[in-house]
Scaffold this motif. Structure first.
Motif, PDB file in Angstrom:
ATOM      1  N   ASP A 160      37.985  18.953 -14.451  1.00  0.00           N
ATOM      2  CA  ASP A 160      37.734  20.258 -13.824  1.00  0.00           C
ATOM      3  C   ASP A 160      36.257  20.431 -13.455  1.00  0.00           C
ATOM      4  N   PRO A 161      35.795  19.785 -12.363  1.00  0.00           N
ATOM      5  CA  PRO A 161      34.391  19.933 -11.954  1.00  0.00           C
ATOM      6  C   PRO A 161      33.970  21.375 -11.679  1.00  0.00           C
ATOM      7  N   ASP A 162      34.902  22.199 -11.225  1.00  0.00           N
ATOM      8  CA  ASP A 162      34.553  23.600 -10.968  1.00  0.00           C
ATOM      9  C   ASP A 162      34.128  24.291 -12.267  1.00  0.00           C
ATOM     10  N   HIS A 163      34.776  23.916 -13.370  1.00  0.00           N
ATOM     11  CA  HIS A 163      34.410  24.471 -14.676  1.00  0.00           C
ATOM     12  C   HIS A 163      32.998  24.044 -15.045  1.00  0.00           C
ATOM     13  N   TRP A 164      32.645  22.776 -14.806  1.00  0.00           N
ATOM     14  CA  TRP A 164      31.302  22.306 -15.139  1.00  0.00           C
ATOM     15  C   TRP A 164      30.264  23.124 -14.363  1.00  0.00           C
ATOM     16  N   LYS A 165      30.501  23.276 -13.059  1.00  0.00           N
ATOM     17  CA  LYS A 165      29.536  23.978 -12.206  1.00  0.00           C
ATOM     18  C   LYS A 165      29.401  25.451 -12.595  1.00  0.00           C
ATOM     19  N   ASP A 196      33.033   6.891 -13.751  1.00  0.00           N
ATOM     20  CA  ASP A 196      32.875   8.241 -13.211  1.00  0.00           C
ATOM     21  C   ASP A 196      32.790   9.230 -14.370  1.00  0.00           C
ATOM     22  N   PRO A 197      31.697   9.222 -15.114  1.00  0.00           N
ATOM     23  CA  PRO A 197      31.636  10.073 -16.305  1.00  0.00           C
ATOM     24  C   PRO A 197      31.716  11.558 -15.958  1.00  0.00           C
ATOM     25  N   PRO A 198      32.635  12.281 -16.590  1.00  0.00           N
ATOM     26  CA  PRO A 198      32.751  13.718 -16.318  1.00  0.00           C
ATOM     27  C   PRO A 198      31.568  14.498 -16.869  1.00  0.00           C
ATOM     28  N   SER A 199      31.249  15.590 -16.214  1.00  0.00           N
ATOM     29  CA  SER A 199      30.157  16.512 -16.560  1.00  0.00           C
ATOM     30  C   SER A 199      28.794  15.825 -16.518  1.00  0.00           C
ATOM     31  N   LEU A 200      28.633  14.877 -15.590  1.00  0.00           N
ATOM     32  CA  LEU A 200      27.344  14.196 -15.408  1.00  0.00           C
ATOM     33  C   LEU A 200      26.351  15.152 -14.761  1.00  0.00           C
ATOM     34  N   ILE A 201      25.121  15.132 -15.245  1.00  0.00           N
ATOM     35  CA  ILE A 201      24.122  16.098 -14.779  1.00  0.00           C
ATOM     36  C   ILE A 201      22.732  15.475 -14.857  1.00  0.00           C
ATOM     37  N   ASN A 383      44.362  14.982 -19.598  1.00  0.00           N
ATOM     38  CA  ASN A 383      43.239  15.492 -18.827  1.00  0.00           C
ATOM     39  C   ASN A 383      42.343  14.387 -18.277  1.00  0.00           C
ATOM     40  N   TYR A 384      42.504  13.170 -18.801  1.00  0.00           N
ATOM     41  CA  TYR A 384      41.667  12.057 -18.350  1.00  0.00           C
ATOM     42  C   TYR A 384      42.322  11.242 -17.229  1.00  0.00           C
ATOM     43  N   GLY A 385      43.498  11.628 -16.800  1.00  0.00           N
ATOM     44  CA  GLY A 385      44.181  10.919 -15.722  1.00  0.00           C
ATOM     45  C   GLY A 385      43.676  11.370 -14.369  1.00  0.00           C
ATOM     46  N   THR A 386      42.404  11.121 -14.097  1.00  0.00           N
ATOM     47  CA  THR A 386      41.747  11.595 -12.890  1.00  0.00           C
ATOM     48  C   THR A 386      41.684  10.488 -11.830  1.00  0.00           C
ATOM     49  N   ASP A 390      36.109   5.979  -6.095  1.00  0.00           N
ATOM     50  CA  ASP A 390      36.571   5.049  -5.062  1.00  0.00           C
ATOM     51  C   ASP A 390      38.039   5.254  -4.711  1.00  0.00           C
ATOM     52  N   GLY A 391      38.646   6.318  -5.258  1.00  0.00           N
ATOM     53  CA  GLY A 391      40.031   6.639  -4.951  1.00  0.00           C
ATOM     54  C   GLY A 391      41.052   6.066  -5.899  1.00  0.00           C
ATOM     55  N   THR A 392      40.624   5.301  -6.900  1.00  0.00           N
ATOM     56  CA  THR A 392      41.546   4.687  -7.856  1.00  0.00           C
ATOM     57  C   THR A 392      42.089   5.736  -8.823  1.00  0.00           C
ATOM     58  N   GLN A 393      43.407   5.718  -9.028  1.00  0.00           N
ATOM     59  CA  GLN A 393      44.030   6.615  -9.997  1.00  0.00           C
ATOM     60  C   GLN A 393      43.880   6.033 -11.405  1.00  0.00           C
ATOM     61  N   THR A 394      43.338   6.807 -12.307  1.00  0.00           N
ATOM     62  CA  THR A 394      43.222   6.385 -13.700  1.00  0.00           C
ATOM     63  C   THR A 394      44.519   6.717 -14.431  1.00  0.00           C
TER      64      THR A 394
END
Length: 594
Positions: A160-165, A196-201, A383-386, A390-394
């Protein structure tokens, strides 16, 4: 390298708020904060923490995993054989950053608000405590830098990148540059993809997409190297002839080797085949090596294979199991290589001898099993199935039909291998038996350590690290900070161990509580229990692997130590577990055997 570093920091990003990159300067403490040092030059400090690294997962602590740079620091520093952490990622980080017990710092459980109206369980650093970065910067005049995982400032859902922002930097989600760090590059939440680490800042700028060939462990180490070079350049470029020296504090907080099992193919290939004789043999070899190195006593038997593990002969997918452990080893190998780059940067800047380097882990090896079907409905695993940059499905899950390593997978190495990581001890991350709280620990300081290359065998805990840093930096810890009373330091300095007394020991007992798992260590004695089990008592001089429970023959000592624990728990605002009533038919998932 410069272009690579620029690409790591930028790309698709979002500013949190209109604000300077550096944190505002807090008002000066109201108590006396004069600095006195015994030397004319105060040391720089590089504090490196691994994530979910077991007691015997590096070479100098008995591992077959190749960690020559960590081993070199140990050979020329002091190795502590009985350093403890606080059993879990975020509580340990809160303790390390403050010199307090986790509850006193606001992370009594995890980084979500536990909903019990208690600051001890609010899930982010309390504003009535001060971080080491705040004290070193505002009291000690240090430049303060951080590269890596924060995980002490609220929740950040990985999908949820919107949540991070929206939330990064708000009242319940403090970020490093709001808690004393002049600069931060890294992640705000817990684990996640290494590609692609989540919540990178970077400071206040959220980074959503990463470039091709990005790998988080390398980024953490490379950014640390950049910060060191820039700190030295800023010092050299200053035109103030009368300037005071400005050492730096750099906190390098890795996610390796925390799940998922992500690592470069060529490094994984280096370890493939090494684990085909299984976890039982790894445990035997590590136990033997630890005895040979003098880190553990010969009379300490290796704990039996964990009750929730099984013999290697019964493993159904041996090649896949080998691949899982090989990937885990590769994660550690890559981290060590980066630590080598940090060491080389210090040497290139001619500050290696004046710099303290500290290495430890936040908890023991992790037994968590990432089910491919998610387990119960709404599992956190899902929640980690992002989708990667590069478009790859985890795809999340420990599926033996797939080999771990790339961004399409999201696996853990599972309980039997974690049992090997924690050799020779019992249990895992989250528990407070030795397997959950024992960390490899190295303190390296060429200009400060007398008689390097030795082993120190007395028990200490990670909150003592901050007290020691203040001691060597000549910084007096204040009674007040930012117009608030702050708790007295719980940590004790072990500077005397480094300078003149290898037999020096901690004066006060050490305490733990996490998810109802409780313990107290007083000298040679340790009282410990798993949630809902009876208290156990061990003589750690004779039996550090916790095999001979003396609770029935030492009942008076047990009662005395229980009372000590209760008084500590009351003082530190520890609540009875579970924090909420478990409904009929449900279960306490915090204690499910993985």
């Amino acid at each position: 390298a410069g272009d690579q570093q620029q690409s790591m920091r930028h790309g698709s990003s979002s500013e949190i708020a209109e604000a300077p990159a550096k944190a505002p300067t807090w008002p000066a403490p109201t108590s006396t904060t004069s600095i006195s040092t015994s030397t004319s030059k105060r040391p720089n400090v590089v504090l490196i923490m691994a994530d979910d690294l077991g007691f015997s997962d590096v070479g100098c602590f008995g591992s077959e995993i190749e960690t020559p740079n960590i081993d070199e620091l140990s050979a020329n520093g002091v190795l502590f054989s009985q350093m403890y952490n606080c059993a879990r990622c975020c509580p340990s980080r809160a303790s390390l950053l403050t010199g307090l017990y986790p509850h006193q710092a606001g992370i009594g459980h995890m980084v979500h608000d536990s909903g019990i109206h208690s600051k001890a369980y609010q899930g982010y650093l309390r504003d009535d405590c001060a971080t080491v970065a705040e004290i070193l910067r505002d009291v000690g005049g240090y430049k303060t830098l951080m590269s890596g995982k924060w995980h002490v400032g609220g929740e950040y859902p990985p999908n949820d990148p919107d949540h991070w922002k929206k939330h990064a930097g708000d009242k319940t989600h403090p970020i490093p540059v709001q808690r004393g760090f002049d600069e931060h590059y890294g992640t705000l939440g817990g684990g996640g993809s290494y590609y692609d680490p989540p919540s990178l800042i970077h400071n206040r700028k959220i980074i959503v997409n990463t470039p091709n060939h990005y790998y988080y462990t390398d980024a953490i180490n490379d950014e640390a190297c950049r910060m060191i070079r820039e700190a030295i350049k800023d010092e050299e470029d200053s035109d103030d002839d009368d300037k005071e020296e400005k050492p730096f504090f750099l906190y390098v907080a890795h996610t390796a080797p925390h799940w998922p099992l992500h690592a470069p193919d060529d490094v994984i290939a280096k370890y493939r085949g090494r684990y085909k004789d299984g976890w039982d043999k790894v445990r035997e070899r590590r136990h033997a090596k630890l005895m040979e190195l003098g880190i553990i006593k010969d009379e300490w038997k290796c704990s039996p294979r964990d009750e929730n593990s099984f013999p290697w002969e019964e493993a159904k997918h041996k090649d896949w199991e080998d691949a899982r452990m090989a990937t885990y080893a590769a994660q550690i190998d890559v981290m060590d290589r980066g630590i080598g780059r940090i060491v080389n940067t210090l040497k290139e800047c001619d500050i290696f001898d004046d710099t303290i380097i500290i290495f430890l882990s936040d908890n023991g090896g992790c037994a968590e099993f990432l089910r491919e079907d998610g387990g119960e409905d709404g599992s956190w695993c899902e929640n980690y199935g992002t989708v990667a940059s590069d478009g790859t499905q985890t795809v999340v899950g420990n599926n033996p039909e797939r080999i771990p390593g790339d961004c399409s997978t999201f696996m853990s190495y599972d309980l039997p291998w974690a049992n090997a990581s924690n050799s020779p001890f019992r249990l895992f991350k989250s528990w407070v038996h030795e397997g959950g709280i024992s960390t490899p620990f190295i303190f390296h300081w060429p200009n400060g350590i007398e008689h390097p290359g030795r082993i120190h065998h007395k028990p200490w805990i990670m909150l003592d690290i901050v007290a020691t840093i203040y001691d060597v930096a000549g910084v007096k810890y204040p009674k007040h900070y930012h117009e608030k009373n702050i708790p007295l330091l719980e940590g004790e300095s072990f500077l005397r161990v480094l300078t003149n007394s290898n037999n020096a020991s901690r004066h006060r007992p050490i305490f733990w509580e996490h998810q109802g798992n409780r313990a107290v260590r007083q000298g040679r004695w340790k009282l410990v229990n798993r949630h809902e089990d009876d208290w156990e008592l061990y003589d750690m001089d004779d039996d550090r692997t916790e095999l001979n429970n003396l609770a029935q023959t030492e009942k008076g000592r047990v009662e005395l130590m229980i009372e000590m624990w209760r008084k500590w728990a009351g003082r530190c605002e520890v609540r009875t577990w579970p924090l909420h009533t478990i409904e009929e038919g449900d279960r306490d998932w915090a204690h499910v055997p993985w």
